[in-house]
Every structure is written in C-alpha cells, then in structure tokens.
Write a protein that holds these residues in place. Structure first.
Motif, PDB file in Angstrom:
ATOM      1  N   PRO A 153       0.843  -1.196   0.000  1.00 15.28           N
ATOM      2  CA  PRO A 153       0.000   0.000   0.000  1.00 15.28           C
ATOM      3  C   PRO A 153       0.875   1.242   0.000  1.00 15.28           C
ATOM      4  CG  PRO A 153       0.015  -1.015   2.173  1.00 15.28           C
ATOM      5  CD  PRO A 153       0.727  -1.966   1.255  1.00 15.28           C
ATOM      6  N   LEU A 154       0.428   2.285  -0.678  1.00 10.15           N
ATOM      7  CA  LEU A 154       1.206   3.517  -0.754  1.00 10.15           C
ATOM      8  C   LEU A 154       1.500   4.072   0.630  1.00 10.15           C
ATOM      9  CD1 LEU A 154       2.490   5.608  -2.672  1.00 10.15           C
ATOM     10  CD2 LEU A 154       0.284   6.808  -2.682  1.00 10.15           C
ATOM     11  N   GLU A 155       0.656   3.756   1.597  1.00  8.89           N
ATOM     12  CA  GLU A 155       0.841   4.260   2.956  1.00  8.89           C
ATOM     13  C   GLU A 155       2.108   3.715   3.610  1.00  8.89           C
ATOM     14  OE1 GLU A 155      -1.966   2.914   1.798  1.00  8.89           O
ATOM     15  OE2 GLU A 155      -3.066   4.816   1.545  1.00  8.89           O
ATOM     16  N   ARG A 156       2.699   2.660   3.059  1.00  5.96           N
ATOM     17  CA  ARG A 156       3.939   2.118   3.610  1.00  5.96           C
ATOM     18  C   ARG A 156       5.169   2.703   2.937  1.00  5.96           C
ATOM     19  NH1 ARG A 156       2.577  -4.175   3.789  1.00  5.96           N
ATOM     20  NH2 ARG A 156       4.846  -4.421   4.071  1.00  5.96           N
ATOM     21  N   ALA A 157       4.965   3.682   2.080  1.00  6.61           N
ATOM     22  CA  ALA A 157       6.079   4.433   1.492  1.00  6.61           C
ATOM     23  C   ALA A 157       6.144   5.794   2.171  1.00  6.61           C
ATOM     24  CB  ALA A 157       5.891   4.605  -0.013  1.00  6.61           C
ATOM     25  N   VAL A 158       7.316   6.162   2.654  1.00 10.14           N
ATOM     26  CA  VAL A 158       7.484   7.475   3.280  1.00 10.14           C
ATOM     27  C   VAL A 158       7.643   8.512   2.174  1.00 10.14           C
ATOM     28  CG1 VAL A 158       8.928   8.888   4.790  1.00 10.14           C
ATOM     29  CG2 VAL A 158       8.572   6.458   5.307  1.00 10.14           C
ATOM     30  N   THR A 159       6.735   9.457   2.113  1.00  7.06           N
ATOM     31  CA  THR A 159       6.795  10.492   1.078  1.00  7.06           C
ATOM     32  C   THR A 159       6.651  11.872   1.705  1.00  7.06           C
ATOM     33  OG1 THR A 159       4.405  10.347   0.663  1.00  7.06           O
ATOM     34  CG2 THR A 159       5.842   8.973  -0.691  1.00  7.06           C
ATOM     35  N   ASN A 160       7.451  12.795   1.228  1.00  7.91           N
ATOM     36  CA  ASN A 160       7.318  14.201   1.638  1.00  7.91           C
ATOM     37  C   ASN A 160       7.618  15.148   0.486  1.00  7.91           C
ATOM     38  OD1 ASN A 160      10.099  14.077   1.425  1.00  7.91           O
ATOM     39  ND2 ASN A 160      10.508  14.400   3.593  1.00  7.91           N
ATOM     40  N   LEU A 161       7.657  14.613  -0.754  1.00  2.79           N
ATOM     41  CA  LEU A 161       7.990  15.474  -1.893  1.00  2.79           C
ATOM     42  C   LEU A 161       6.914  16.517  -2.140  1.00  2.79           C
ATOM     43  CD1 LEU A 161       7.543  13.719  -5.358  1.00  2.79           C
ATOM     44  CD2 LEU A 161       6.301  13.062  -3.318  1.00  2.79           C
ATOM     45  N   ASP A 162       5.709  16.326  -1.602  1.00  2.89           N
ATOM     46  CA  ASP A 162       4.683  17.362  -1.758  1.00  2.89           C
ATOM     47  C   ASP A 162       5.118  18.659  -1.111  1.00  2.89           C
ATOM     48  OD1 ASP A 162       4.487  15.987   0.725  1.00  2.89           O
ATOM     49  OD2 ASP A 162       2.476  16.826   1.047  1.00  2.89           O
ATOM     50  N   ARG A 163       5.978  18.577  -0.063  1.00  4.37           N
ATOM     51  CA  ARG A 163       6.426  19.768   0.663  1.00  4.37           C
ATOM     52  C   ARG A 163       7.854  20.189   0.362  1.00  4.37           C
ATOM     53  NH1 ARG A 163       6.692  17.737   5.528  1.00  4.37           N
ATOM     54  NH2 ARG A 163       5.882  15.699   4.916  1.00  4.37           N
ATOM     55  N   TYR A 164       8.664  19.272  -0.182  1.00  3.77           N
ATOM     56  CA  TYR A 164      10.077  19.575  -0.405  1.00  3.77           C
ATOM     57  C   TYR A 164      10.525  19.437  -1.857  1.00  3.77           C
ATOM     58  CZ  TYR A 164      10.333  19.253   4.675  1.00  3.77           C
ATOM     59  OH  TYR A 164      10.129  19.444   6.016  1.00  3.77           O
ATOM     60  N   GLY A 165       9.735  18.789  -2.694  1.00  2.10           N
ATOM     61  CA  GLY A 165      10.163  18.551  -4.060  1.00  2.10           C
ATOM     62  C   GLY A 165      11.314  17.559  -4.091  1.00  2.10           C
ATOM     63  N   ASN A 166      12.028  17.557  -5.201  1.00  2.00           N
ATOM     64  CA  ASN A 166      13.174  16.669  -5.387  1.00  2.00           C
ATOM     65  C   ASN A 166      14.421  17.368  -4.855  1.00  2.00           C
ATOM     66  OD1 ASN A 166      15.320  15.133  -6.315  1.00  2.00           O
ATOM     67  ND2 ASN A 166      14.490  14.855  -8.378  1.00  2.00           N
ATOM     68  N   THR A 167      14.927  16.902  -3.734  1.00  2.00           N
ATOM     69  CA  THR A 167      16.131  17.491  -3.137  1.00  2.00           C
ATOM     70  C   THR A 167      17.365  16.644  -3.423  1.00  2.00           C
ATOM     71  OG1 THR A 167      15.629  16.425  -1.018  1.00  2.00           O
ATOM     72  CG2 THR A 167      14.877  18.700  -1.311  1.00  2.00           C
ATOM     73  N   SER A 168      17.301  15.837  -4.476  1.00  2.00           N
ATOM     74  CA  SER A 168      18.435  15.048  -4.951  1.00  2.00           C
ATOM     75  C   SER A 168      19.016  14.182  -3.820  1.00  2.00           C
ATOM     76  CB  SER A 168      19.487  15.968  -5.574  1.00  2.00           C
ATOM     77  OG  SER A 168      20.500  15.238  -6.231  1.00  2.00           O
ATOM     78  N   ALA A 169      20.308  14.314  -3.539  1.00  2.00           N
ATOM     79  CA  ALA A 169      20.950  13.440  -2.551  1.00  2.00           C
ATOM     80  C   ALA A 169      20.409  13.647  -1.134  1.00  2.00           C
ATOM     81  CB  ALA A 169      22.458  13.664  -2.558  1.00  2.00           C
ATOM     82  N   ALA A 170      19.679  14.730  -0.906  1.00  2.49           N
ATOM     83  CA  ALA A 170      19.133  14.984   0.433  1.00  2.49           C
ATOM     84  C   ALA A 170      17.772  14.335   0.641  1.00  2.49           C
ATOM     85  CB  ALA A 170      19.022  16.491   0.671  1.00  2.49           C
ATOM     86  N   SER A 171      17.139  13.836  -0.414  1.00  2.00           N
ATOM     87  CA  SER A 171      15.736  13.444  -0.282  1.00  2.00           C
ATOM     88  C   SER A 171      15.526  12.235   0.627  1.00  2.00           C
ATOM     89  CB  SER A 171      15.124  13.190  -1.668  1.00  2.00           C
ATOM     90  OG  SER A 171      15.538  11.960  -2.215  1.00  2.00           O
ATOM     91  N   ILE A 172      16.357  11.206   0.512  1.00  2.00           N
ATOM     92  CA  ILE A 172      16.166  10.016   1.350  1.00  2.00           C
ATOM     93  C   ILE A 172      16.446  10.313   2.824  1.00  2.00           C
ATOM     94  CG2 ILE A 172      17.067   7.708   1.839  1.00  2.00           C
ATOM     95  CD1 ILE A 172      17.192   7.223  -1.160  1.00  2.00           C
ATOM     96  N   PRO A 173      17.556  10.981   3.174  1.00  2.00           N
ATOM     97  CA  PRO A 173      17.747  11.264   4.603  1.00  2.00           C
ATOM     98  C   PRO A 173      16.716  12.229   5.174  1.00  2.00           C
ATOM     99  CG  PRO A 173      19.461  12.324   3.294  1.00  2.00           C
ATOM    100  CD  PRO A 173      18.730  11.376   2.377  1.00  2.00           C
ATOM    101  N   LEU A 174      16.205  13.156   4.357  1.00  2.00           N
ATOM    102  CA  LEU A 174      15.135  14.041   4.820  1.00  2.00           C
ATOM    103  C   LEU A 174      13.891  13.231   5.171  1.00  2.00           C
ATOM    104  CD1 LEU A 174      15.185  17.218   2.518  1.00  2.00           C
ATOM    105  CD2 LEU A 174      15.147  17.222   5.010  1.00  2.00           C
ATOM    106  N   ALA A 175      13.521  12.304   4.284  1.00  2.00           N
ATOM    107  CA  ALA A 175      12.337  11.478   4.525  1.00  2.00           C
ATOM    108  C   ALA A 175      12.547  10.541   5.709  1.00  2.00           C
ATOM    109  CB  ALA A 175      11.995  10.686   3.264  1.00  2.00           C
ATOM    110  N   LEU A 176      13.738   9.958   5.800  1.00  4.21           N
ATOM    111  CA  LEU A 176      14.053   9.061   6.915  1.00  4.21           C
ATOM    112  C   LEU A 176      13.950   9.794   8.247  1.00  4.21           C
ATOM    113  CD1 LEU A 176      15.181   6.363   8.050  1.00  4.21           C
ATOM    114  CD2 LEU A 176      17.486   7.307   7.666  1.00  4.21           C
ATOM    115  N   ALA A 177      14.563  10.970   8.319  1.00  6.47           N
ATOM    116  CA  ALA A 177      14.546  11.729   9.565  1.00  6.47           C
ATOM    117  C   ALA A 177      13.132  12.095   9.976  1.00  6.47           C
ATOM    118  CB  ALA A 177      15.398  12.994   9.415  1.00  6.47           C
ATOM    119  N   GLU A 178      12.316  12.444   9.007  1.00  9.89           N
ATOM    120  CA  GLU A 178      10.934  12.831   9.311  1.00  9.89           C
ATOM    121  C   GLU A 178      10.146  11.649   9.877  1.00  9.89           C
ATOM    122  OE1 GLU A 178       7.485  14.053   6.336  1.00  9.89           O
ATOM    123  OE2 GLU A 178       8.810  15.755   6.733  1.00  9.89           O
ATOM    124  N   ALA A 179      10.323  10.463   9.269  1.00  6.71           N
ATOM    125  CA  ALA A 179       9.569   9.291   9.711  1.00  6.71           C
ATOM    126  C   ALA A 179      10.054   8.772  11.063  1.00  6.71           C
ATOM    127  CB  ALA A 179       9.659   8.191   8.653  1.00  6.71           C
TER     128      ALA A 179
END
Length: 328
Positions: free
Chosen positions: A263-289
C-alpha cells in the motif's frame, strides 16, 4: 553496522507552485498532477550547501547528544558543492567539531546518499573508521534554470544527516545494491569543467533532463534494485515495513508500490512539501519518519533511489535506532 542517529534541515523559504504559475506556462493543478509536488524550499542568499549540511548535523546533535563521539569519517553526497575543493564534507566537519576527521564528497546525483552509506558501512566494518557521519545536502535551486518549466518546478533544497556505527546484533544494514549506466547520461546531466559529454552532447550551465526517459528508467530500476536488495537480505519486498524512496515523482513511487503489492501508505513520502532534493531526499524522509514515530526499532526498511549517471542504489536494513525523540 547501522544508523544510530538522524537529523535534517530545510531552508525556511517556501516556494509554492503559485510562484511558477505566475511567470511560467504552468498551473498548480498541472504540477501536482504530474509530480505530486505542492511546494519546495529554496536556500536564501548566503545559505550554501555546507550551511544546510551543518544545520542538519546540528539537528542530529540536538536530538542525539553524544552521537558524534568517535566519528572520524565525514562523507557528503552532493551535486551542488560549495566548491570542487575543499570538499563540502570537510567544510561541514570543521564547523561541527570534527576537525581532523577524514572527509570527502561523493557525486552520484540523487543516488549519492545510498552510495555514501555503503562507503561508510564498508569503511567502519573494515576498521578504517570507527564511526561515520553521512550527509546528503543540496542547493538544487542554484543549478536549475528557474525559467525552465520542465525542471524548475521539480527541485528544492535541503539536507539530511546520519551517523553510521555499530548496532545490536540482528539489526543494521543487510545489503546494498549499487549501479550505473553511462549510456543514459544524456538523459540527465549537469555541466562540470567540460562543455560536452563524451558522445558530443552539449552541456549548458544548468541541469538538463529528458523527463520521459528518466521516468521510464526510474520506474524500472526502482523496482529491480529494491527486489534485489531484499533478495540479498534474505527476504522479499512484501516483508518491508517502510519503503523510503528517492523523492522525485509520486507517480514513480506509486508504480513501485503497485509492483511490490505494498500500500502507498507504507512508502514514506514528503515530496509534496520539499520537491526533489536530490541526494538529500532520502535522509530528509528518513529523519521525518523517525521523528514522528512511524519508524520503530526492529522494523524492516528499504531505501531506494536513482539519478544522474544514470545511477541507482538500494539498501535493506533492520532499524536499530532509538524511537522518535530518544536522546533529545
């Protein structure tokens, strides 16, 4: 080896879709429907990649006092460094009390954080380093043409940081899958010291992307690399508690979840608020979750990304870090 602390930072300046609709041939509805992005953050004048990285590390230090004890290696994944040298990693290290630590940058575009994690894990496991600080930091707003509707709307700025070190038995990193195919290079590139790629493709001053080709590549490689990482870890994608993908396009993430039966709910997503932050995107999402308590000790995580190169990476790990707020 595993991740023992996390931190993140995003600039305060919010750029909503309406900003681009005011001067480009686009609308908020078009951007959201094509990418899932509603807004992104841009660094202000004076904020550099190293500045964002330092703030992410300080957030980590505030939440996990003592987390940098024993860190003698600093890695920074970035495609928008302050300079070719000194490395952005060294600039960050000097400002967070790690003067004298080994420091280097890794340039693998949006896959960079996963590559940096694998290097950190290997060096700590080999005894070359005791603990490693791994950062993904970008100011993509300065390498993207803000007059180009195809790229300006997609990218944002931010940074995330983690510490890699020993963790309890049965937890931590289980596998890494990394790869690159330069044949796809003309589909996504950013100019360096040369004016053209080896095949003669000319390079302008800004990031250039063939969105259709990158989308097709991303949908395929995100699924392939994730499945391979879980296979090497001795599990299946259905065993994943949380998929933490590169935040490039919500349709790519949706396609991956459909392929896995997640289910999509098991994917951590925050690109609606940050867009594509390239190499920062995975650690940003990890830290948030981790911060909001979704990720808990003992859960199965799968980190997966793709980017220029064309490159890809995935990491399977059993989460060992403390619950949200621990050590804060």
């Amino acid at each position: 080896m595993g991740i023992t602390a996390v931190g993140a930072y995003a600039p305060a300046q919010v750029i909503p879709n309406a900003h681009y609709a005011a001067y480009l041939d686009t609308t908020d509805e078009w951007i959201v429907s094509r990418s899932g992005i509603c807004e992104r953050r841009h660094a202000t004048e004076g904020e550099t990649t190293s500045h964002l990285g330092v703030q992410a590390v300080r957030d980590l230090m505030d939440r996990y006092p003592g987390a940098l004890d024993g860190v003698d290696l600093v890695l920074c994944a970035t495609s928008s460094p302050d300079a070719m040298f000194p490395s952005t990693a060294a600039l960050i290290a000097g400002q967070v009390g790690l003067k004298g630590a080994a420091a280097m940058d890794l340039s693998v575009a949006c896959s960079g954080f996963l590559y940096a994690l694998s290097v950190a894990q290997a060096m700590v496991a080999a005894g070359t380093a005791r603990r490693a600080l791994v950062i993904g930091a970008e100011v993509m707003s300065r390498v993207v043409d803000q007059q180009d509707r195809n790229t300006a709307i997609l990218f944002g700025d931010g940074a995330g940081a983690v510490v890699v070190g020993p963790v309890p038995a049965g937890t931590g990193f289980q596998s890494f899958v990394l790869g690159a195919d330069s044949a796809g290079g003309p589909s996504l590139f950013l100019r360096g010291v040369c004016g053209a790629l080896p095949d003669g493709t000319p390079m302008g001053p800004y990031l250039e992307q063939n969105g259709r080709e990158v989308f097709k590549f991303a949908v395929r490689i995100l699924g392939d690399s994730a499945e391979e990482a879980m296979r090497r870890a001795g599990g299946r994608v259905q065993d994943i508690d949380w998929l933490i993908p590169h935040q490039a396009n919500v349709r790519i993430i949706q396609a991956a979840c459909e392929r896995f039966g997640l289910p999509l709910e098991r994917a951590v997503t925050n690109l609606d608020r940050y867009g594509n932050t390239s190499a920062a995107s995975i650690p940003l999402a990890l830290a948030e979750a981790v911060r909001d308590g979704r990720i808990q000790p003992g859960q199965q995580l799968l980190l997966a990304g793709f980017g220029g190169g064309l490159s890809w990476g995935a990491a399977a790990l059993r989460w060992s870090g403390p619950a949200a707020g621990a050590g804060a």
